[in-house]
Structures are given as structure tokens and as C-alpha cells.
Design an enzyme around this catalytic site. Structure first.
Site, PDB file in Angstrom:
ATOM      1  N   GLU A 162       7.691   4.716   5.246  1.00  0.00           N
ATOM      2  CA  GLU A 162       8.566   3.725   4.063  1.00  0.00           C
ATOM      3  C   GLU A 162       9.153   4.779   3.570  1.00  0.00           C
ATOM      4  O   GLU A 162      10.213   4.656   3.489  1.00  0.00           O
ATOM      5  CB  GLU A 162       7.808   2.730   3.296  1.00  0.00           C
ATOM      6  CG  GLU A 162       8.124   1.198   3.775  1.00  0.00           C
ATOM      7  CD  GLU A 162       7.016   0.612   2.667  1.00  0.00           C
ATOM      8  OE1 GLU A 162       6.118   0.401   2.936  1.00  0.00           O
ATOM      9  OE2 GLU A 162       7.851   0.139   2.378  1.00  0.00           O
ATOM     10  N   ARG A 171      -9.315   4.050   9.459  1.00  0.00           N
ATOM     11  CA  ARG A 171     -10.270   2.876   9.626  1.00  0.00           C
ATOM     12  C   ARG A 171     -10.393   2.916  11.673  1.00  0.00           C
ATOM     13  O   ARG A 171     -11.244   1.582  12.045  1.00  0.00           O
ATOM     14  CB  ARG A 171      -9.198   1.643   8.829  1.00  0.00           C
ATOM     15  CG  ARG A 171      -9.859   1.423   7.258  1.00  0.00           C
ATOM     16  CD  ARG A 171      -8.761   0.763   6.622  1.00  0.00           C
ATOM     17  NE  ARG A 171      -7.519   1.396   6.652  1.00  0.00           N
ATOM     18  CZ  ARG A 171      -6.663   1.135   6.154  1.00  0.00           C
ATOM     19  NH1 ARG A 171      -6.217  -0.125   4.747  1.00  0.00           N
ATOM     20  NH2 ARG A 171      -5.529   2.272   5.582  1.00  0.00           N
TER      21      ARG A 171
END
Ligand code: AMP
Length: 173
Positions: A95, A58
């Protein structure tokens, strides 16, 4: 232009407990997209920026119109294995697990000022990895731009020295 109204929020994506801030709803709205690009131009109008490094995928869509407007090079930071030729690589922690980004070495000329662009800053690990690659090549980070910031994930601990700028910030639930 209230970007918050345009940004699509998807709860529990990609896993339970995560609120996903989906900027593709800006790309489908030409007025909102134009607003973001106008903001970038305004924010950096007095800064010396020699090139853009945008992050897959993006970030590419934000870096491209800005680089064209400023008539400066657009460099792509891509996921491992996508770029041909000699690359600089940087691992970083997600994460869960690890990831690697790469930039073509010949694209990062030393002693230049690069603006790094992505859509969202969560922990700041992705942007820090790109900043490290730029510095490894003897070049400089002029700043970091992202539409969205999640300051409650403490990204400033990692990237404060690169002057991150965001247009909309969200707090944790
Ligand atoms: P980080 O390295 O933790 O700052 O993660 C930033 C990257 O992960 C960006 O490229 C984002 O596109 C993506 N990302 C992380 N968290 C979210 C979220 N809650 N919503 C949308 N994208 C996210």
C-alpha cells in the site's frame, strides 16, 4: 466450525481505517487450527501438489502441518536478507512503498506443482510475487490457499489464474 467467530478483528491497525484480521486467534485455538488444516487436506485431496511455498510469517504456520501431512517439501518465501545462499528475488508493491521476497533457488525444482500458502489475501501483490518467483525458476503454481480473502481489494485481477481458495471472505466497510 464458524471461523469468523474465531478470527480476531482489530480496527485501525496498523493504521487508521484498516481492519486487521488477526489469524493468531486461530493458532491459539487448537480446534479451529485443526479445522483449517483438515479443510486444506479436503480441498486439495485430488490435486497433484509436489511442494508447498509458504510466506513469512503466518503462512509458515499453515504450510508446515499441511506439508507434513502430505509428506511433501515445505519451502519458505522470506523477507529480503534472511535466507543464505543463492536466492531468487521479487519486488512487489505494498500500500505504501515496496517490499522484496526471496526463495532459495535450490529449493524450487523445475517442473513441479507448488501450492502457495499465506494467511490472508488483500490486494494479491504478495502472492503474485511468490508465483512469479516459482515461474521464473521454470516451475508451476498448482494453487493458492489462504484462510481469509478481501475480494473488495480486487485480488482476482492479479492472481485469478492461480486459482486462489479462501475459507472466509470479508467485505469492506
Ligand atoms: P497483499 O499483498 O495486499 O495481498 O497483502 C497480503 C499480506 O499482508 C498478507 O501476508 C497479510 O498477512 C497482510 N495483510 C494485508 N492486509 C491485512 C489485513 N487487513 N489484516 C491482516 N493482514 C493483512
Amino acid at each position: 466450525m464458524d471461523l469468523d467467530k474465531v478470527i480476531r478483528k482489530v480496527p485501525d491497525f496498523p493504521k487508521p481505517g484498516i481492519m486487521f484480521y488477526d489469524v493468531t486467534s486461530i493458532f491459539t485455538n487448537p480446534r479451529a487450527f485443526q479445522h483449517v488444516v483438515d479443510k486444506m487436506e479436503e480441498i486439495y485431496k485430488d490435486d497433484q501438489i509436489d511442494g508447498i511455498v509458504s510466506i513469512e510469517s503466518r503462512g509458515f504456520l499453515l504450510g508446515a502441518p499441511f506439508a507434513l501431512k502430505r509428506a511433501i517439501p515445505l519451502v519458505l518465501a522470506r523477507k529480503k536478507g534472511k535466507l543464505p545462499g543463492k536466492t531468487v528475488k521479487q519486488n512487489y508493491t505494498l500500500e505504501y512503498g515496496e517490499a522484496t521476497l526471496e526463495i532459495q533457488i535450490s529449493d524450487i525444482t523445475p517442473n513441479k506443482n507448488w501450492l502457495i500458502i499465506d494467511d490472508l489475501i488483500a490486494t494479491g501483490g504478495t502472492l503474485e510475487a511468490v508465483a512469479r518467483m516459482i515461474e521464473k525458476q521454470g516451475s508451476k503454481v498448482a494453487g493458492i490457499f489462504s484462510i481469509i480473502g478481501l475480494p473488495f481489494l480486487n485480488y482476482m485481477d492479479k492472481i485469478a489464474r492461480f486459482n486462489p481458495v479462501t475459507l472466509v471472505d470479508y467485505q469492506g466497510e
